[in-house]
Design a protein around this motif. Structure first.
Motif, short mmCIF file in Angstrom:
data_model
loop_
_atom_site.label_atom_id
_atom_site.label_comp_id
_atom_site.label_asym_id
_atom_site.label_seq_id
_atom_site.Cartn_x
_atom_site.Cartn_y
_atom_site.Cartn_z
N GLU A 44 0.92 -1.22 -0.11
CA GLU A 44 -0.27 -0.08 -0.15
C GLU A 44 0.77 1.30 -0.13
OE1 GLU A 44 -3.14 1.02 -0.27
OE2 GLU A 44 -2.85 3.13 0.13
N ASP A 236 -14.34 -4.45 1.12
CA ASP A 236 -14.44 -4.14 -0.40
C ASP A 236 -13.63 -2.83 -0.98
OD1 ASP A 236 -16.09 -6.24 -0.98
OD2 ASP A 236 -18.03 -4.83 -0.81
N LYS A 239 -10.04 -3.58 -0.61
CA LYS A 239 -9.67 -4.41 -1.86
C LYS A 239 -9.48 -3.78 -3.26
CE LYS A 239 -10.82 -9.09 -3.07
NZ LYS A 239 -11.80 -10.24 -3.09
N GLN A 240 -10.21 -2.58 -3.13
CA GLN A 240 -10.14 -2.01 -4.26
C GLN A 240 -9.04 -0.74 -4.41
OE1 GLN A 240 -11.79 -2.63 -7.27
NE2 GLN A 240 -12.57 -4.39 -6.11
N ARG A 241 -8.33 -0.62 -3.33
CA ARG A 241 -7.38 0.54 -3.14
C ARG A 241 -6.35 -0.01 -4.48
NH1 ARG A 241 -7.22 4.17 0.72
NH2 ARG A 241 -5.15 4.56 0.50
N LYS A 245 -4.99 -3.69 -4.80
CA LYS A 245 -5.80 -4.57 -6.14
C LYS A 245 -4.57 -5.18 -6.79
CE LYS A 245 -9.64 -4.02 -9.16
NZ LYS A 245 -9.13 -4.33 -10.50
N LEU A 248 -2.79 -7.93 -5.05
CA LEU A 248 -3.60 -9.30 -4.96
C LEU A 248 -3.67 -10.10 -6.31
CD1 LEU A 248 -6.62 -7.77 -2.96
CD2 LEU A 248 -4.79 -9.27 -1.82
N GLU A 249 -3.47 -9.14 -7.33
CA GLU A 249 -3.51 -9.66 -8.59
C GLU A 249 -2.07 -10.41 -9.03
OE1 GLU A 249 -5.48 -6.81 -10.85
OE2 GLU A 249 -7.52 -7.17 -10.14
#
Lengths: 271, 271
Positions: A44, A236, A239-241, A245, A248-249
Protein backbone atom coordinates in the motif's frame (compact mmCIF):
# COMPACT_ATOMS: atom_id res chain seq x y z
CA UNK A 1 27.01 -15.18 23.88
CA UNK A 2 27.95 -15.35 20.20
CA UNK A 3 25.64 -17.14 17.81
CA UNK A 4 25.70 -17.40 14.03
CA UNK A 5 24.31 -14.30 12.43
CA UNK A 6 21.30 -15.11 10.23
CA UNK A 7 21.97 -14.38 6.56
CA UNK A 8 20.78 -11.06 5.19
CA UNK A 9 18.28 -11.41 2.37
CA UNK A 10 20.01 -10.59 -0.94
CA UNK A 11 19.17 -7.21 -2.38
CA UNK A 12 18.68 -8.76 -5.81
CA UNK A 13 15.24 -9.87 -4.66
CA UNK A 14 13.93 -6.43 -3.78
CA UNK A 15 10.31 -6.21 -4.75
CA UNK A 16 10.23 -2.51 -5.57
CA UNK A 17 12.67 0.34 -5.54
CA UNK A 18 12.66 3.74 -3.97
CA UNK A 19 15.07 5.81 -1.90
CA UNK A 20 14.09 4.47 1.53
CA UNK A 21 16.15 1.93 3.45
CA UNK A 22 14.65 -1.37 2.32
CA UNK A 23 12.50 -3.41 4.66
CA UNK A 24 13.30 -7.12 4.99
CA UNK A 25 10.38 -9.36 5.83
CA UNK A 26 11.34 -12.73 7.26
CA UNK A 27 8.45 -15.20 7.26
CA UNK A 28 7.68 -18.79 6.28
CA UNK A 29 7.50 -19.18 2.51
CA UNK A 30 4.43 -20.88 1.07
CA UNK A 31 1.56 -19.33 3.06
CA UNK A 32 0.26 -15.76 3.45
CA UNK A 33 -0.03 -16.33 7.22
CA UNK A 34 1.08 -13.72 9.70
CA UNK A 35 3.31 -12.18 7.05
CA UNK A 36 0.38 -11.02 4.94
CA UNK A 37 -0.80 -7.92 6.83
CA UNK A 38 2.82 -6.73 6.70
CA UNK A 39 3.07 -7.32 2.95
CA UNK A 40 -0.18 -5.45 2.36
CA UNK A 41 1.05 -2.47 4.39
CA UNK A 42 4.35 -2.39 2.49
CA UNK A 43 2.56 -2.69 -0.85
CA UNK A 44 0.00 0.00 0.00
CA UNK A 45 2.86 2.37 0.87
CA UNK A 46 4.89 1.49 -2.21
CA UNK A 47 7.84 0.64 0.06
CA UNK A 48 10.98 -1.17 -1.01
CA UNK A 49 11.15 -4.58 0.61
CA UNK A 50 12.56 -8.06 0.38
CA UNK A 51 10.53 -11.10 1.35
CA UNK A 52 11.86 -14.55 2.26
CA UNK A 53 8.72 -15.98 0.62
CA UNK A 54 10.19 -14.91 -2.73
CA UNK A 55 13.70 -16.31 -2.11
CA UNK A 56 15.04 -19.73 -2.91
CA UNK A 57 16.61 -20.16 0.52
CA UNK A 58 13.98 -18.17 2.38
CA UNK A 59 13.18 -21.01 4.74
CA UNK A 60 16.81 -21.13 5.88
CA UNK A 61 16.75 -17.43 6.75
CA UNK A 62 13.65 -17.97 8.88
CA UNK A 63 15.01 -20.99 10.76
CA UNK A 64 18.37 -19.27 11.41
CA UNK A 65 16.57 -16.37 13.06
CA UNK A 66 14.56 -18.56 15.40
CA UNK A 67 17.25 -21.19 16.10
CA UNK A 68 17.56 -22.33 19.72
CA UNK A 69 21.11 -21.00 19.93
CA UNK A 70 20.41 -17.57 18.45
CA UNK A 71 20.74 -14.94 21.17
CA UNK A 72 20.26 -11.99 18.82
CA UNK A 73 22.89 -9.35 18.11
CA UNK A 74 24.39 -6.51 20.17
CA UNK A 75 21.32 -4.29 19.60
CA UNK A 76 18.45 -6.72 19.15
CA UNK A 77 17.16 -9.68 21.13
CA UNK A 78 16.26 -12.81 19.16
CA UNK A 79 12.72 -13.49 17.91
CA UNK A 80 10.64 -16.36 19.23
CA UNK A 81 8.85 -16.78 15.92
CA UNK A 82 8.29 -15.07 12.58
CA UNK A 83 7.16 -12.66 11.24
CA UNK A 84 10.38 -10.71 11.75
CA UNK A 85 11.15 -7.32 10.25
CA UNK A 86 14.67 -6.13 9.63
CA UNK A 87 15.06 -2.44 8.82
CA UNK A 88 18.51 -0.90 8.94
CA UNK A 89 19.96 -1.93 12.28
CA UNK A 90 16.62 -2.81 13.84
CA UNK A 91 15.29 -6.38 14.01
CA UNK A 92 11.81 -6.74 15.53
CA UNK A 93 9.20 -9.45 15.78
CA UNK A 94 5.54 -9.87 16.79
CA UNK A 95 3.04 -9.02 14.07
CA UNK A 96 1.23 -6.17 15.87
CA UNK A 97 4.58 -4.64 16.81
CA UNK A 98 5.86 -4.71 13.25
CA UNK A 99 2.63 -3.09 12.06
CA UNK A 100 2.96 -0.43 14.74
CA UNK A 101 6.46 0.36 13.49
CA UNK A 102 5.47 0.41 9.82
CA UNK A 103 2.40 2.51 10.58
CA UNK A 104 4.71 5.23 11.87
CA UNK A 105 7.37 4.92 9.16
CA UNK A 106 4.95 4.64 6.27
CA UNK A 107 2.39 7.19 7.50
CA UNK A 108 -0.44 4.72 7.85
CA UNK A 109 -1.31 5.77 11.42
CA UNK A 110 -1.38 8.97 13.49
CA UNK A 111 2.18 9.84 14.50
CA UNK A 112 3.52 9.38 18.02
CA UNK A 113 4.93 12.47 19.60
CA UNK A 114 2.71 15.14 18.10
CA UNK A 115 -0.66 16.38 19.30
CA UNK A 116 -2.55 13.60 17.52
CA UNK A 117 -0.21 10.96 18.93
CA UNK A 118 -2.83 9.26 21.03
CA UNK A 119 -4.56 8.10 17.88
CA UNK A 120 -1.68 5.70 17.29
CA UNK A 121 -2.80 3.75 20.36
CA UNK A 122 -6.35 3.58 19.05
CA UNK A 123 -5.19 2.22 15.71
CA UNK A 124 -2.98 -0.30 17.57
CA UNK A 125 -5.98 -1.35 19.70
CA UNK A 126 -8.11 -1.96 16.62
CA UNK A 127 -5.38 -3.97 14.88
CA UNK A 128 -4.74 -6.06 18.01
CA UNK A 129 -8.44 -6.82 18.38
CA UNK A 130 -8.78 -7.92 14.74
CA UNK A 131 -5.71 -10.13 15.08
CA UNK A 132 -6.97 -11.68 18.34
CA UNK A 133 -10.39 -12.58 17.12
CA UNK A 134 -10.13 -13.04 13.38
CA UNK A 135 -6.60 -14.39 13.08
CA UNK A 136 -5.51 -16.15 16.32
CA UNK A 137 -8.92 -17.54 17.23
CA UNK A 138 -9.51 -18.64 13.64
CA UNK A 139 -6.20 -20.49 13.71
CA UNK A 140 -7.15 -22.15 16.98
CA UNK A 141 -10.27 -23.72 15.43
CA UNK A 142 -7.98 -26.22 13.68
CA UNK A 143 -5.36 -26.35 16.44
CA UNK A 144 -7.24 -26.05 19.75
CA UNK A 145 -4.99 -28.41 21.73
CA UNK A 146 -1.48 -27.63 20.51
CA UNK A 147 0.47 -26.25 17.60
CA UNK A 148 2.76 -29.24 18.17
CA UNK A 149 0.09 -31.68 16.95
CA UNK A 150 -1.40 -32.06 13.47
CA UNK A 151 -5.02 -31.20 12.69
CA UNK A 152 -5.79 -34.89 12.37
CA UNK A 153 -4.53 -35.45 15.91
CA UNK A 154 -7.01 -32.90 17.26
CA UNK A 155 -9.84 -33.02 14.74
CA UNK A 156 -12.49 -34.01 17.31
CA UNK A 157 -11.60 -31.07 19.54
CA UNK A 158 -11.49 -28.85 16.44
CA UNK A 159 -15.09 -29.67 15.65
CA UNK A 160 -16.21 -28.52 19.11
CA UNK A 161 -14.06 -25.43 18.92
CA UNK A 162 -15.27 -24.49 15.43
CA UNK A 163 -18.88 -24.86 16.50
CA UNK A 164 -18.34 -22.28 19.26
CA UNK A 165 -16.35 -20.07 16.91
CA UNK A 166 -19.01 -19.97 14.21
CA UNK A 167 -21.91 -19.60 16.64
CA UNK A 168 -20.42 -17.10 19.08
CA UNK A 169 -16.90 -15.83 18.57
CA UNK A 170 -17.01 -14.85 14.90
CA UNK A 171 -20.30 -12.90 15.26
CA UNK A 172 -18.91 -11.26 18.41
CA UNK A 173 -15.85 -9.88 16.63
CA UNK A 174 -17.77 -8.94 13.49
CA UNK A 175 -20.33 -7.19 15.67
CA UNK A 176 -17.57 -5.35 17.48
CA UNK A 177 -16.13 -3.90 14.28
CA UNK A 178 -19.58 -2.99 12.98
CA UNK A 179 -20.06 -1.11 16.25
CA UNK A 180 -16.70 0.64 15.88
CA UNK A 181 -17.74 1.71 12.37
CA UNK A 182 -21.09 2.97 13.66
CA UNK A 183 -19.38 4.99 16.40
CA UNK A 184 -18.60 8.68 16.06
CA UNK A 185 -14.85 8.15 16.49
CA UNK A 186 -14.70 6.29 13.18
CA UNK A 187 -15.62 9.50 11.36
CA UNK A 188 -16.66 9.32 7.71
CA UNK A 189 -17.12 5.90 6.16
CA UNK A 190 -15.65 3.50 5.29
CA UNK A 191 -12.61 3.57 7.65
CA UNK A 192 -12.25 2.47 11.27
CA UNK A 193 -10.81 5.60 12.83
CA UNK A 194 -11.17 9.33 12.32
CA UNK A 195 -12.31 9.09 8.71
CA UNK A 196 -8.72 8.27 7.72
CA UNK A 197 -7.34 5.13 6.13
CA UNK A 198 -4.87 3.36 8.46
CA UNK A 199 -3.10 0.05 8.74
CA UNK A 200 -5.91 -1.18 11.02
CA UNK A 201 -8.20 -1.13 7.96
CA UNK A 202 -5.68 -3.29 6.11
CA UNK A 203 -5.49 -5.72 9.03
CA UNK A 204 -9.27 -6.05 9.25
CA UNK A 205 -9.46 -6.61 5.49
CA UNK A 206 -6.82 -9.34 5.55
CA UNK A 207 -8.33 -11.07 8.59
CA UNK A 208 -11.79 -11.13 7.04
CA UNK A 209 -10.35 -12.32 3.73
CA UNK A 210 -8.74 -15.25 5.55
CA UNK A 211 -11.90 -16.08 7.49
CA UNK A 212 -13.87 -15.99 4.20
CA UNK A 213 -11.49 -18.58 2.79
CA UNK A 214 -11.67 -20.83 5.86
CA UNK A 215 -15.37 -20.42 6.68
CA UNK A 216 -17.14 -19.42 3.43
CA UNK A 217 -20.51 -20.75 4.58
CA UNK A 218 -20.37 -19.02 7.97
CA UNK A 219 -19.24 -15.69 6.51
CA UNK A 220 -21.88 -15.92 3.78
CA UNK A 221 -24.57 -16.36 6.41
CA UNK A 222 -23.32 -13.38 8.40
CA UNK A 223 -23.32 -11.25 5.26
CA UNK A 224 -26.92 -12.22 4.48
CA UNK A 225 -28.12 -10.92 7.84
CA UNK A 226 -27.21 -7.36 6.81
CA UNK A 227 -25.97 -6.74 10.34
CA UNK A 228 -22.36 -6.21 9.31
CA UNK A 229 -22.72 -4.02 6.24
CA UNK A 230 -20.10 -1.51 7.35
CA UNK A 231 -17.51 -4.25 7.87
CA UNK A 232 -18.13 -5.67 4.40
CA UNK A 233 -18.06 -2.15 2.93
CA UNK A 234 -14.62 -1.60 4.49
CA UNK A 235 -13.48 -4.96 3.13
CA UNK A 236 -14.49 -3.99 -0.41
CA UNK A 237 -12.94 -0.53 -0.10
CA UNK A 238 -9.55 -1.89 0.96
CA UNK A 239 -9.62 -4.50 -1.79
CA UNK A 240 -10.19 -1.80 -4.41
CA UNK A 241 -7.29 0.41 -3.40
CA UNK A 242 -5.09 0.52 -6.53
CA UNK A 243 -1.84 -0.79 -5.01
CA UNK A 244 -3.61 -3.45 -2.94
CA UNK A 245 -5.61 -4.54 -5.99
CA UNK A 246 -2.47 -4.81 -8.10
CA UNK A 247 -0.74 -6.82 -5.38
CA UNK A 248 -3.67 -9.20 -4.91
CA UNK A 249 -3.62 -9.90 -8.65
CA UNK A 250 0.16 -10.46 -8.72
CA UNK A 251 2.20 -13.64 -8.25
CA UNK A 252 3.41 -12.24 -4.91
CA UNK A 253 0.03 -12.89 -3.32
CA UNK A 254 0.38 -16.49 -2.12
CA UNK A 255 -2.58 -18.84 -1.98
CA UNK A 256 -4.12 -19.86 1.33
CA UNK A 257 -3.23 -23.43 2.17
CA UNK A 258 -2.00 -24.96 5.44
CA UNK A 259 -1.41 -21.79 7.45
CA UNK A 260 -3.59 -19.79 9.81
CA UNK A 261 -6.59 -19.96 7.50
CA UNK A 262 -7.46 -23.49 6.42
CA UNK A 263 -10.63 -24.62 4.73
CA UNK A 264 -11.91 -27.78 6.36
CA UNK A 265 -15.56 -28.09 5.21
CA UNK A 266 -16.48 -30.06 8.35
CA UNK A 267 -15.43 -27.10 10.51
CA UNK A 268 -17.33 -24.59 8.39
CA UNK A 269 -20.41 -26.82 8.69
CA UNK A 270 -19.98 -27.24 12.45
CA UNK A 271 -21.79 -24.00 13.37
CA UNK B 1 -25.07 6.53 17.19
CA UNK B 2 -25.56 7.64 20.79
CA UNK B 3 -25.07 5.13 23.56
CA UNK B 4 -25.07 5.54 27.33
CA UNK B 5 -21.76 6.87 28.53
CA UNK B 6 -20.12 4.49 31.02
CA UNK B 7 -19.82 6.02 34.49
CA UNK B 8 -16.51 7.59 35.45
CA UNK B 9 -14.87 5.92 38.45
CA UNK B 10 -15.28 8.20 41.49
CA UNK B 11 -12.18 10.09 42.52
CA UNK B 12 -12.77 9.15 46.16
CA UNK B 13 -11.25 5.75 45.41
CA UNK B 14 -7.93 7.02 44.07
CA UNK B 15 -5.19 4.73 45.21
CA UNK B 16 -2.44 7.33 45.50
CA UNK B 17 -2.11 11.02 44.86
CA UNK B 18 0.29 13.11 42.83
CA UNK B 19 0.05 15.92 40.31
CA UNK B 20 -0.46 13.80 37.19
CA UNK B 21 -3.85 13.30 35.55
CA UNK B 22 -5.11 10.16 37.24
CA UNK B 23 -5.25 6.88 35.36
CA UNK B 24 -8.50 4.91 35.54
CA UNK B 25 -8.16 1.15 35.21
CA UNK B 26 -11.35 -0.64 34.23
CA UNK B 27 -11.13 -4.39 34.77
CA UNK B 28 -13.13 -7.25 36.33
CA UNK B 29 -13.05 -7.09 40.11
CA UNK B 30 -12.04 -10.25 41.96
CA UNK B 31 -9.07 -11.55 39.96
CA UNK B 32 -5.63 -10.14 39.15
CA UNK B 33 -6.09 -11.28 35.52
CA UNK B 34 -5.12 -9.06 32.61
CA UNK B 35 -5.38 -6.04 34.87
CA UNK B 36 -2.40 -7.05 36.96
CA UNK B 37 0.54 -6.07 34.73
CA UNK B 38 -1.11 -2.64 34.45
CA UNK B 39 -1.46 -2.31 38.22
CA UNK B 40 2.17 -3.30 38.73
CA UNK B 41 3.35 -0.69 36.21
CA UNK B 42 1.24 2.02 37.86
CA UNK B 43 2.48 1.01 41.31
CA UNK B 44 6.12 0.88 40.25
CA UNK B 45 5.82 4.39 38.85
CA UNK B 46 3.96 5.71 41.91
CA UNK B 47 1.19 6.95 39.61
CA UNK B 48 -2.22 8.14 40.74
CA UNK B 49 -4.90 5.73 39.63
CA UNK B 50 -8.37 4.40 40.28
CA UNK B 51 -9.22 0.74 39.88
CA UNK B 52 -12.68 -0.77 39.41
CA UNK B 53 -11.45 -3.76 41.44
CA UNK B 54 -11.49 -1.49 44.50
CA UNK B 55 -14.94 0.00 43.86
CA UNK B 56 -18.29 -1.23 45.05
CA UNK B 57 -19.90 -0.89 41.64
CA UNK B 58 -16.78 -1.70 39.68
CA UNK B 59 -18.41 -4.55 37.81
CA UNK B 60 -21.07 -2.18 36.48
CA UNK B 61 -18.43 0.15 35.09
CA UNK B 62 -16.82 -2.75 33.25
CA UNK B 63 -20.04 -4.09 31.75
CA UNK B 64 -21.16 -0.60 30.65
CA UNK B 65 -17.93 -0.18 28.71
CA UNK B 66 -18.28 -3.46 26.83
CA UNK B 67 -22.07 -3.40 26.36
CA UNK B 68 -23.32 -4.48 22.95
CA UNK B 69 -24.83 -1.04 22.33
CA UNK B 70 -21.78 1.00 23.32
CA UNK B 71 -20.29 2.62 20.23
CA UNK B 72 -17.68 4.60 22.15
CA UNK B 73 -17.54 8.39 22.29
CA UNK B 74 -16.66 11.11 19.73
CA UNK B 75 -12.92 10.47 20.18
CA UNK B 76 -12.65 6.82 21.17
CA UNK B 77 -14.02 3.59 19.73
CA UNK B 78 -15.53 1.10 22.20
CA UNK B 79 -13.49 -1.71 23.74
CA UNK B 80 -14.21 -5.35 22.99
CA UNK B 81 -13.09 -6.44 26.44
CA UNK B 82 -11.26 -5.19 29.51
CA UNK B 83 -8.66 -4.18 30.56
CA UNK B 84 -9.51 -0.62 29.55
CA UNK B 85 -7.51 2.46 30.51
CA UNK B 86 -9.03 5.89 30.72
CA UNK B 87 -6.58 8.78 30.96
CA UNK B 88 -7.85 12.29 30.39
CA UNK B 89 -9.82 12.16 27.16
CA UNK B 90 -8.24 8.92 25.95
CA UNK B 91 -9.91 5.52 26.39
CA UNK B 92 -7.88 2.55 25.16
CA UNK B 93 -8.03 -1.21 25.48
CA UNK B 94 -5.86 -4.28 24.77
CA UNK B 95 -3.35 -5.10 27.48
CA UNK B 96 -0.18 -4.74 25.41
CA UNK B 97 -1.45 -1.44 24.03
CA UNK B 98 -2.16 -0.02 27.49
CA UNK B 99 1.31 -1.09 28.63
CA UNK B 100 2.85 0.56 25.57
CA UNK B 101 1.08 3.80 26.47
CA UNK B 102 2.02 3.65 30.15
CA UNK B 103 5.61 2.76 29.30
CA UNK B 104 5.89 6.07 27.47
CA UNK B 105 4.01 8.17 30.01
CA UNK B 106 5.68 6.68 33.08
CA UNK B 107 9.19 6.37 31.65
CA UNK B 108 9.34 2.60 31.83
CA UNK B 109 10.47 2.17 28.21
CA UNK B 110 12.70 3.98 25.70
CA UNK B 111 10.81 6.98 24.33
CA UNK B 112 9.34 7.12 20.84
CA UNK B 113 10.50 10.00 18.76
CA UNK B 114 14.06 10.43 20.00
CA UNK B 115 17.21 8.64 18.85
CA UNK B 116 16.61 5.67 21.14
CA UNK B 117 13.00 5.38 19.99
CA UNK B 118 13.44 2.04 18.31
CA UNK B 119 13.99 0.45 21.71
CA UNK B 120 10.31 0.99 22.47
CA UNK B 121 9.50 -1.57 19.77
CA UNK B 122 11.90 -4.07 21.30
CA UNK B 123 10.31 -3.67 24.74
CA UNK B 124 6.87 -4.04 23.14
CA UNK B 125 8.06 -7.22 21.37
CA UNK B 126 9.26 -8.73 24.64
CA UNK B 127 6.04 -7.87 26.47
CA UNK B 128 3.89 -9.28 23.65
CA UNK B 129 5.87 -12.52 23.63
CA UNK B 130 5.55 -12.98 27.40
CA UNK B 131 1.80 -12.31 27.19
CA UNK B 132 1.37 -14.74 24.28
CA UNK B 133 3.17 -17.64 25.86
CA UNK B 134 2.88 -17.23 29.59
CA UNK B 135 -0.52 -15.55 29.85
CA UNK B 136 -2.74 -16.42 26.86
CA UNK B 137 -1.43 -19.97 26.37
CA UNK B 138 -1.60 -20.61 30.12
CA UNK B 139 -5.23 -19.49 30.11
CA UNK B 140 -5.97 -21.78 27.18
CA UNK B 141 -4.86 -24.86 29.14
CA UNK B 142 -8.12 -24.66 31.09
CA UNK B 143 -10.20 -23.24 28.22
CA UNK B 144 -8.90 -24.88 25.03
CA UNK B 145 -12.29 -25.15 23.29
CA UNK B 146 -14.07 -21.93 24.15
CA UNK B 147 -14.23 -19.16 26.71
CA UNK B 148 -18.01 -19.60 26.43
CA UNK B 149 -17.86 -23.01 28.15
CA UNK B 150 -16.89 -23.83 31.75
CA UNK B 151 -13.72 -25.73 32.61
CA UNK B 152 -15.82 -28.75 33.52
CA UNK B 153 -17.32 -28.74 30.04
CA UNK B 154 -13.85 -28.99 28.48
CA UNK B 155 -11.82 -30.76 31.16
CA UNK B 156 -10.88 -33.71 28.92
CA UNK B 157 -9.51 -31.42 26.25
CA UNK B 158 -7.79 -29.36 28.97
CA UNK B 159 -5.83 -32.40 30.10
CA UNK B 160 -4.46 -32.94 26.61
CA UNK B 161 -3.72 -29.25 26.20
CA UNK B 162 -1.96 -28.99 29.58
CA UNK B 163 0.20 -32.00 28.79
CA UNK B 164 1.51 -30.27 25.66
CA UNK B 165 1.88 -26.99 27.51
CA UNK B 166 3.95 -28.45 30.34
CA UNK B 167 6.07 -30.63 28.07
CA UNK B 168 6.68 -28.23 25.22
CA UNK B 169 5.21 -24.75 25.30
CA UNK B 170 6.22 -23.64 28.79
CA UNK B 171 9.87 -24.74 28.36
CA UNK B 172 9.90 -23.09 24.92
CA UNK B 173 8.88 -19.69 26.28
CA UNK B 174 11.10 -19.98 29.37
CA UNK B 175 14.00 -20.95 27.12
CA UNK B 176 13.31 -17.98 24.88
CA UNK B 177 13.54 -15.48 27.73
CA UNK B 178 16.67 -17.17 29.09
CA UNK B 179 18.15 -16.71 25.63
CA UNK B 180 17.11 -13.06 25.52
CA UNK B 181 18.84 -12.56 28.89
CA UNK B 182 21.98 -14.32 27.67
CA UNK B 183 22.09 -12.13 24.56
CA UNK B 184 24.22 -9.01 24.28
CA UNK B 185 21.22 -6.73 23.70
CA UNK B 186 20.00 -7.40 27.24
CA UNK B 187 23.06 -5.62 28.64
CA UNK B 188 23.88 -5.97 32.32
CA UNK B 189 21.82 -8.40 34.39
CA UNK B 190 19.12 -8.80 35.48
CA UNK B 191 16.94 -6.90 32.95
CA UNK B 192 15.66 -7.94 29.53
CA UNK B 193 16.81 -5.01 27.43
CA UNK B 194 19.77 -2.67 27.41
CA UNK B 195 20.65 -3.12 31.10
CA UNK B 196 17.63 -0.95 31.96
CA UNK B 197 14.50 -1.84 33.90
CA UNK B 198 11.39 -1.61 31.71
CA UNK B 199 7.74 -2.62 31.81
CA UNK B 200 8.67 -5.80 29.91
CA UNK B 201 10.47 -6.96 33.07
CA UNK B 202 7.28 -6.34 35.06
CA UNK B 203 5.23 -8.27 32.51
CA UNK B 204 7.58 -11.26 32.59
CA UNK B 205 7.53 -11.23 36.40
CA UNK B 206 3.74 -11.20 36.57
CA UNK B 207 3.36 -13.89 33.91
CA UNK B 208 5.80 -16.20 35.68
CA UNK B 209 4.15 -15.48 39.01
CA UNK B 210 0.82 -16.59 37.56
CA UNK B 211 2.29 -19.70 35.97
CA UNK B 212 3.92 -20.59 39.31
CA UNK B 213 0.50 -20.43 40.95
CA UNK B 214 -1.19 -22.52 38.26
CA UNK B 215 1.60 -25.02 37.62
CA UNK B 216 3.75 -25.16 40.78
CA UNK B 217 5.04 -28.65 40.06
CA UNK B 218 5.98 -27.87 36.45
CA UNK B 219 7.70 -24.59 37.33
CA UNK B 220 9.53 -26.26 40.22
CA UNK B 221 10.90 -28.87 37.86
CA UNK B 222 12.06 -26.24 35.38
CA UNK B 223 13.80 -24.34 38.17
CA UNK B 224 15.64 -27.49 39.30
CA UNK B 225 17.19 -27.95 35.87
CA UNK B 226 19.20 -24.73 36.32
CA UNK B 227 18.55 -23.92 32.66
CA UNK B 228 16.50 -20.81 33.37
CA UNK B 229 18.52 -19.14 36.12
CA UNK B 230 18.45 -15.71 34.48
CA UNK B 231 14.66 -15.78 34.21
CA UNK B 232 14.29 -16.68 37.88
CA UNK B 233 16.86 -14.04 38.81
CA UNK B 234 14.79 -11.41 36.97
CA UNK B 235 11.66 -12.67 38.73
CA UNK B 236 13.29 -12.22 42.15
CA UNK B 237 14.70 -8.81 41.25
CA UNK B 238 11.30 -7.42 40.19
CA UNK B 239 9.65 -8.86 43.29
CA UNK B 240 12.15 -7.05 45.52
CA UNK B 241 11.68 -3.60 44.01
CA UNK B 242 10.43 -1.49 46.92
CA UNK B 243 7.15 -0.27 45.43
CA UNK B 244 6.32 -3.64 43.89
CA UNK B 245 7.12 -5.38 47.17
CA UNK B 246 4.88 -2.99 49.11
CA UNK B 247 2.07 -3.51 46.62
CA UNK B 248 2.35 -7.30 46.67
CA UNK B 249 2.03 -7.20 50.46
CA UNK B 250 -0.96 -4.83 50.38
CA UNK B 251 -4.69 -5.59 50.24
CA UNK B 252 -4.71 -4.26 46.67
CA UNK B 253 -2.96 -7.39 45.42
CA UNK B 254 -5.87 -9.73 44.75
CA UNK B 255 -5.54 -13.49 45.12
CA UNK B 256 -5.43 -15.76 42.10
CA UNK B 257 -8.69 -17.66 41.75
CA UNK B 258 -10.82 -18.29 38.67
CA UNK B 259 -9.09 -16.01 36.19
CA UNK B 260 -6.27 -16.55 33.69
CA UNK B 261 -4.19 -18.50 36.18
CA UNK B 262 -6.06 -21.37 37.84
CA UNK B 263 -4.59 -24.17 39.85
CA UNK B 264 -6.08 -27.48 38.78
CA UNK B 265 -3.72 -30.15 40.21
CA UNK B 266 -4.69 -32.59 37.46
CA UNK B 267 -3.44 -30.16 34.81
CA UNK B 268 -0.17 -29.52 36.66
CA UNK B 269 0.34 -33.28 36.88
CA UNK B 270 -0.49 -33.82 33.20
CA UNK B 271 3.03 -33.08 31.92
Amino acid sequence: MASPSPPTPPSAKRVKTNKDTPYNLIYWPGIPGRGEPIRLVLEEAGATYTDTAQMENGMFTVTAHIADDNTGDPSNPPALAPPILKHGGLVISQLSNILLYLGQRLHLAPRFGDGAGDGAYIVNQLALTALDGLSDETHDTHHPISVGLTYEEQSEESLRCAKEYVANRLPKFMGYFERVLKGEASGERPWLYNGTFSYADIVLFQCLDGVKYAFPRAVGQLKKTGDYERVFELYDAVKQRPRIKAYLESHRRQKYSMGIYRHYPELDDAG
